[in-house]
Scaffold this motif. Structure first.
Motif, PDB file in Angstrom:
ATOM      1  N   CYS A  59      49.580 -64.453 -83.806  1.00  0.00           N
ATOM      2  CA  CYS A  59      48.609 -65.545 -83.798  1.00  0.00           C
ATOM      3  C   CYS A  59      49.045 -66.592 -82.799  1.00  0.00           C
ATOM      4  O   CYS A  59      50.181 -67.055 -82.845  1.00  0.00           O
ATOM      5  CB  CYS A  59      48.514 -66.151 -85.201  1.00  0.00           C
ATOM      6  N   PHE A  67      50.816 -65.703 -87.850  1.00  0.00           N
ATOM      7  CA  PHE A  67      49.900 -66.490 -88.670  1.00  0.00           C
ATOM      8  C   PHE A  67      50.665 -67.258 -89.753  1.00  0.00           C
ATOM      9  O   PHE A  67      50.242 -68.323 -90.198  1.00  0.00           O
ATOM     10  CB  PHE A  67      48.847 -65.564 -89.290  1.00  0.00           C
ATOM     11  N   HIS A  78      39.633 -69.981 -89.461  1.00  0.00           N
ATOM     12  CA  HIS A  78      40.780 -69.287 -88.863  1.00  0.00           C
ATOM     13  C   HIS A  78      41.358 -68.274 -89.850  1.00  0.00           C
ATOM     14  O   HIS A  78      41.713 -67.150 -89.485  1.00  0.00           O
ATOM     15  CB  HIS A  78      41.835 -70.317 -88.446  1.00  0.00           C
ATOM     16  N   GLU A  81      39.096 -65.294 -89.904  1.00  0.00           N
ATOM     17  CA  GLU A  81      39.364 -64.442 -88.726  1.00  0.00           C
ATOM     18  C   GLU A  81      40.491 -63.450 -89.043  1.00  0.00           C
ATOM     19  O   GLU A  81      40.364 -62.246 -88.806  1.00  0.00           O
ATOM     20  CB  GLU A  81      39.766 -65.337 -87.531  1.00  0.00           C
ATOM     21  N   HIS A  82      41.583 -63.968 -89.628  1.00  0.00           N
ATOM     22  CA  HIS A  82      42.716 -63.080 -89.905  1.00  0.00           C
ATOM     23  C   HIS A  82      42.437 -62.123 -91.063  1.00  0.00           C
ATOM     24  O   HIS A  82      42.944 -60.999 -91.074  1.00  0.00           O
ATOM     25  CB  HIS A  82      43.988 -63.906 -90.141  1.00  0.00           C
TER      26      HIS A  82
HETATM   27 ZN   LIG Z   1      45.320 -66.962 -85.585  1.00  0.00          ZN
END
Ligand SMILES: [Zn+2]
Length: 151
Positions: A59, A67, A78, A81-82
């Motif tokens: 990340c 991350f 965010h 997204e992960h």
């Molecule tokens: Zn990220």
């Protein structure tokens, strides 16, 4: 003030727009309220139970290379997204032809709008990618609703 049950069930996070492009899915994620904007350690702990490899994701962030460096205090888009990337990677496990598949994403809030973010994630199969978007969104909403009722 009266409000019917039907109108009060707005989800914390809505996929307002989904666009499938060559190799990537673009989402406009809409937050119902500012209280859903940020992650916290409790929310992340719940996510790690279902998405255990989340913390190890590469990340790009100001605090580290994974991350894990930001996950306890980042935006929920965010995190989404992960979650989407994690769900897709899990569906790839054991598929030899996809050993080298590398998925990535970006999240950016729309200029001047703290409740709308543009999330882009890559995919190896559009249907798997779309299913991952839907699953991750539903899961995160359930976690956010639970957090809201506990606080
Ligand atoms: Zn990220």
């Amino acid at each position: 003030m009266t409000q019917s049950a039907a109108t009060s069930v707005r989800q914390p996070l809505t996929l307002e727009k989904i666009t499938v492009r060559e190799g990537r899915i673009e989402l406009v994620v809409c937050l119902a309220d500012g209280c859903y904007q940020k992650t916290d350690p409790t929310l992340i702990a719940a996510c790690l139970k279902r998405y255990p490899t989340l913390a190890d994701h590469a990340c790009k962030n100001p605090r580290g290379k994974t991350f894990a460096a930001v996950m306890n205090n980042t935006s929920t888009p965010h995190l989404l997204e992960h979650l989407i990337i994690d769900a897709q990677m899990r569906s790839l496990q054991g598929v030899a032809s996809h050993e080298d598949t590398y998925l990535m994403g970006t999240t950016e809030f729309l200029p001047g709008d703290p409740l709308r973010a543009h999330v882009i994630v890559s995919y190896y199969d559009d249907l798997v990618g779309l299913a991952a978007c839907k699953d991750a969104c539903e899961f995160l909403n359930a976690c956010l609703i639970q957090r809201a009722t506990q606080s």
